[in-house]
Design a protein around this motif. Structure first.
Motif, mmCIF file in Angstrom:
data_model
loop_
_atom_site.group_PDB
_atom_site.id
_atom_site.type_symbol
_atom_site.label_atom_id
_atom_site.label_comp_id
_atom_site.label_asym_id
_atom_site.label_seq_id
_atom_site.Cartn_x
_atom_site.Cartn_y
_atom_site.Cartn_z
ATOM 1 N N UNK A 255 -1.758 -6.778 -0.112
ATOM 2 C CA UNK A 255 -0.742 -5.802 -0.545
ATOM 3 C C UNK A 255 -1.290 -4.882 -1.645
ATOM 4 N N UNK A 256 -1.581 -3.627 -1.327
ATOM 5 C CA UNK A 256 -2.114 -2.705 -2.329
ATOM 6 C C UNK A 256 -1.012 -2.250 -3.300
ATOM 7 N N UNK A 257 -1.457 -1.730 -4.436
ATOM 8 C CA UNK A 257 -0.495 -1.220 -5.423
ATOM 9 C C UNK A 257 -0.953 0.155 -5.915
ATOM 10 N N UNK A 258 -0.005 0.931 -6.420
ATOM 11 C CA UNK A 258 -0.305 2.262 -6.934
ATOM 12 C C UNK A 258 -1.397 2.143 -7.995
ATOM 13 N N UNK A 259 -2.373 3.036 -7.903
ATOM 14 C CA UNK A 259 -3.501 3.029 -8.831
ATOM 15 C C UNK A 259 -4.745 2.374 -8.264
ATOM 16 N N UNK A 260 -4.591 1.570 -7.203
ATOM 17 C CA UNK A 260 -5.762 0.954 -6.572
ATOM 18 C C UNK A 260 -6.706 2.045 -6.075
ATOM 19 N N UNK A 261 -8.012 1.771 -6.168
ATOM 20 C CA UNK A 261 -9.041 2.706 -5.696
ATOM 21 C C UNK A 261 -9.893 2.007 -4.641
ATOM 22 N N UNK A 262 -10.309 2.781 -3.646
ATOM 23 C CA UNK A 262 -11.220 2.257 -2.635
ATOM 24 C C UNK A 262 -11.921 3.415 -1.954
#
Length: 135
Positions: free
Chosen positions: A71-78
């Motif tokens: 589950x990704x969250x706001x602010x995650x980078x990839x």
């Protein structure tokens, strides 16, 4: 004596708008927009995104990715890497929107993205792109 040398022009690495046929809006997909124009399209049922570069439509092959599996969250980078022959594409994303956990009807994620295109010594960076994946 006259010596004639043919020099090949360096690639412009110019991303161009995809047509509606190349990027239909009635399917689940990931898209990248530059100033409102769709310049990268990945149908959810395909492993080969499509771009139009220097007047040519290219189907890309997938490379490395650090896309989170859980589950990704706001602010995650990839990042995601793709290629077409000797042309390399790298999308760097920062997650700007995810669906609330209790909203089962929401099926979209949004990103601020940068796309880097490389071919030989030539590099072009597209900044301030808007991306989204969903149905």
């Amino acid at each position: 004596m006259v010596l004639s040398v043919a020099l090949s022009a360096a690639p412009r690495l110019q991303l161009e708008k995809l047509s509606t046929a190349d990027a239909p809006d009635d399917v689940c997909a990931c898209i990248v927009r530059d100033a409102g124009k769709v310049v990268f399209f990945l149908d959810a049922e395909s492993d080969h995104p499509v771009v139009r570069l220097d007047g040519k439509k290219l189907a890309l092959d997938k490379g490395k990715s650090t896309k989170p599996a859980d589950r990704p969250k706001v602010g995650d980078r990839f990042f995601e890497e793709y290629s077409a022959g000797d042309i390399a594409f790298r999308l760097d994303h920062t997650l700007t929107f995810v669906c609330p956990p209790d909203d089962e009807s929401c099926e979209v994620a949004k990103f601020a993205s940068t796309l880097t295109v490389k071919s030989g010594p030539a590099t072009r960076v597209y900044k301030n792109l808007k991306s989204a994946c969903g149905c």
